[in-house]
Write an enzyme that holds these catalytic residues in place. Structure first.
Site, PDB file in Angstrom:
ATOM      1  N   CYS A 246      -3.799  10.015   2.887  1.00  0.00           N
ATOM      2  CA  CYS A 246      -2.904  10.102   1.870  1.00  0.00           C
ATOM      3  C   CYS A 246      -2.990  11.545   2.053  1.00  0.00           C
ATOM      4  O   CYS A 246      -4.160  12.291   2.010  1.00  0.00           O
ATOM      5  CB  CYS A 246      -3.368   9.687   0.602  1.00  0.00           C
ATOM      6  SG  CYS A 246      -2.001   9.993  -0.638  1.00  0.00           S
TER       7      CYS A 246
ATOM      8  N   CYS B  51      -5.268  13.799  -4.389  1.00  0.00           N
ATOM      9  CA  CYS B  51      -5.860  13.879  -5.904  1.00  0.00           C
ATOM     10  C   CYS B  51      -7.393  13.909  -5.784  1.00  0.00           C
ATOM     11  O   CYS B  51      -7.993  12.792  -4.732  1.00  0.00           O
ATOM     12  CB  CYS B  51      -5.421  12.487  -6.286  1.00  0.00           C
ATOM     13  SG  CYS B  51      -3.643  12.294  -6.578  1.00  0.00           S
TER      14      CYS B  51
ATOM     15  N   CYS C 190      -9.816  10.268  -6.008  1.00  0.00           N
ATOM     16  CA  CYS C 190      -9.390   9.194  -5.092  1.00  0.00           C
ATOM     17  C   CYS C 190      -9.893   9.411  -3.790  1.00  0.00           C
ATOM     18  O   CYS C 190      -9.927  10.484  -3.001  1.00  0.00           O
ATOM     19  CB  CYS C 190      -7.777   9.239  -4.873  1.00  0.00           C
ATOM     20  SG  CYS C 190      -7.117   8.042  -3.955  1.00  0.00           S
TER      21      CYS C 190
ATOM     22  N   GLU D 154       0.792   7.454  -0.121  1.00  0.00           N
ATOM     23  CA  GLU D 154       1.897   7.463  -1.199  1.00  0.00           C
ATOM     24  C   GLU D 154       3.183   7.032  -0.590  1.00  0.00           C
ATOM     25  O   GLU D 154       3.736   7.405   0.173  1.00  0.00           O
ATOM     26  CB  GLU D 154       2.268   9.090  -1.345  1.00  0.00           C
ATOM     27  CG  GLU D 154       3.543   9.641  -2.146  1.00  0.00           C
ATOM     28  CD  GLU D 154       3.617   9.010  -3.473  1.00  0.00           C
ATOM     29  OE1 GLU D 154       4.687   8.163  -3.722  1.00  0.00           O
ATOM     30  OE2 GLU D 154       2.836   8.824  -4.482  1.00  0.00           O
TER      31      GLU D 154
ATOM     32  N   SER E 176       4.224   2.016  -6.009  1.00  0.00           N
ATOM     33  CA  SER E 176       3.659   3.077  -6.785  1.00  0.00           C
ATOM     34  C   SER E 176       4.028   4.500  -6.421  1.00  0.00           C
ATOM     35  O   SER E 176       4.275   4.557  -5.238  1.00  0.00           O
ATOM     36  CB  SER E 176       2.086   2.824  -6.743  1.00  0.00           C
ATOM     37  OG  SER E 176       1.671   3.078  -5.516  1.00  0.00           O
TER      38      SER E 176
END
Length: 372
Positions: free
Chosen positions: A128, A132, A135, A184, A217
Site C-alpha cells: 500500500c 499509515c 498499519c 487502497e 473502503s
C-alpha cells in the site's frame, strides 16, 4: 512531505498479470473466444464454469469439445494465485490465506464465518502506498496494483471453499465482500470497479453477490469517492478516518495532507445522500493517541452536523498491533467511554469483532513475516 499518488503505475518493463476470463466483460469474452476461431457461445460456457461452478480444470470442462479444453483453459484460466500459507482460528471459523502472485508479490485474504453471514476480506493492491504508520501493510510500501482477475479470483476461491464445506460449519454460501485487505482500493479504481461488477453481476457474467453485500473502503481519496458516487451503485462505502482533527490525521493518515477531514467527510456525506446507503466510519482506537474523550465528542459533532438522517455509523476497531510497533490498543475502559460519548452524541456505534488476532490477523502481518 512527498505527495502521494492517487493511481500507481508499475515501473517500465514490469510484467503484467496474464489475461484471465475475469478481466473481460461478457462481450470481451465472446470477442476473445471468436479470435481463437471458436463460436462466441463458448464464452458463456466458460463463464458458467468459472463464476457458477468455480472450476477451471480442463478435465471438468465436459460441455466443451475435448480437443479445445486445454487450449481454452490455458487461454482463459491462467493460474493467478498460489496458496503459500493458510492459518485458522476462532474454532475454524476464520481462515487467513497468504497468496503469491505470478511475479512473486504477496497478498492476503481472510474468510470469516458468522451465524448469519460469511464475509471475505480481499486485497486490491500488493502492499500500500498510503503510508499509515500504524498499519502493517502501510509499512511495506506499494509493490503494484492487482489486476481485476487477481481481485476476483480471491472471491471465486473463497466461494468454492464455502460450497465444498472446507471451513468449519459445513457447506455454505459466501455473502459479503469487503475491500479492506491490503492496499487502497480507490487508488486502483478502474480494476476495483471492474472487480465489483464481476462480483455482483448475475451469472454467467459474474458471481451474483448483491451489491449491498459489498463494502469498498478508503482512507479518504476524495476524487475516488466522488467517482464512486457517480456510479450510482449500492455498495457500501467505508471511510478509514481514525481521528476527527487534521493535526493528528496529517500524521496518522498522510493523504490527509491533500484531502482534509472536512473535505473527506463532505464527500462521504455526498455518497450517503446519493445512494441512500449508510457510510461506515472506521476508527482504530490507539492507546494515548486518538482515544481521548474530546475526540469522541468532536467526531460526533462533525458527523451530526452533516445530516439529520442516519447516514453514518462509527465502527471502532481495537488496534491489532504489529510486532515491534510502538502502537497499542486502547484499554477497555477507555474504549467503553469513547463508545458512550459517541452514542450520547447521537451516533450509532459498534466495536468490531476482533477476529484473527492469534493468526497475525491485521492485514499485512502474514506477508511481512513471509518476506522476513
Amino acid at each position: 512531505m512527498t505527495a502521494l499518488p492517487l493511481v500507481f503505475s508499475p515501473p517500465k518493463g514490469a510484467k503484467k498479470p496474464p489475461r484471465h476470463l475475469a478481466d473481460l466483460d461478457i462481450d470481451g469474452r465472446r470477442a476473445a473466444v471468436a479470435d481463437l476461431g471458436l463460436p462466441a457461445f463458448r464464452a458463456n460456457q466458460l463463464s458458467k464454469h468459472y463464476f457458477e461452478r468455480f472450476t477451471r480444470d480442463p478435465a471438468e470442462l465436459t460441455d466443451l469439445p475435448a480437443g479445445d479444453r486445454q487450449r481454452l483453459a490455458d487461454e482463459f484460466f491462467p493460474k493467478l494465485l498460489t496458496d503459500v500459507r493458510d492459518q485458522t482460528c476462532d474454532a475454524g471459523l476464520t481462515r487467513k490465506t497468504l497468496w503469491r502472485l505470478f511475479d512473486g508479490a504477496l497478498v492476503e485474504s481472510v474468510l470469516m464465518r458468522y451465524p448469519d453471514r460469511t464475509t471475505l476480506c480481499i486485497s486490491s493492491q500488493a502492499g500500500c502506498g498510503m503510508a499509515c504508520p500504524f498499519c502493517a501493510t502501510g509499512q511495506q510500501g506499494l509493490t503494484r496494483n492487482l489486476s481485476t482477475a487477481e481481485i476476483v479470483d480471491q472471491v471465486v476461491v473463497a466461494a468454492r471453499v464455502m460450497r465444498d464445506g472446507e471451513i468449519e460449519g459445513g457447506p455454505g454460501r459466501l455473502s459479503n465482500i469487503v475491500f479492506m485487505g491490503m492496499g487502497e482500493p480507490l487508488a486502483n479504481y478502474n480494476r476495483v470497479l471492474a472487480a465489483v461488477r464481476r462480483i455482483t453481476e448475475p451469472g454467467p457474467g459474474g458471481l451474483g453477490i448483491s451489491q449491498r453485500g459489498v463494502t469498498v473502503s478508503t482512507v479518504g481519496l476524495v476524487p475516488g469517492i466522488e467517482r464512486l458516487t457517480a456510479e450510482k451503485m449500492q455498495v457500501r462505502l467505508a471511510l478509514s478516518l481514525h481521528t476527527p482533527d487534521d493535526e493528528l490525521r496529517d500524521t496518522l493518515v498522510p493523504i490527509n495532507n491533500r484531502f482534509k477531514v472536512d473535505e473527506v467527510l463532505d464527500a462521504a456525506w455526498g455518497y450517503a445522500k446519493s445512494t441512500g446507503r449508510r457510510v461506515s466510519i472506521e476508527y482504530a482506537l490507539i492507546r494515548d493517541v486518538n482515544d481521548q474523550p474530546w475526540r469522541a465528542d468532536l467526531l460526533a459533532k462533525q458527523l451530526r452536523r452533516r445530516g439529520d438522517f442516519p447516514w453514518v455509523h462509527v465502527n471502532l476497531i481495537p488496534l491489532n498491533p504489529t510486532p515491534g510497533s510502538k502502537w497499542d490498543a486502547s484499554p477497555k475502559p477507555v474504549e467503553r467511554e469513547f463508545v458512550r460519548r459517541l452514542i450520547a452524541g447521537g451516533i450509532t456505534t459498534t466495536v468490531r469483532d476482533t477476529r484473527g488476532r492469534e493468526i497475525d490477523g491485521a492485514c499485512g502481518q502474514l506477508a511481512a513475516l513471509e518476506d522476513k
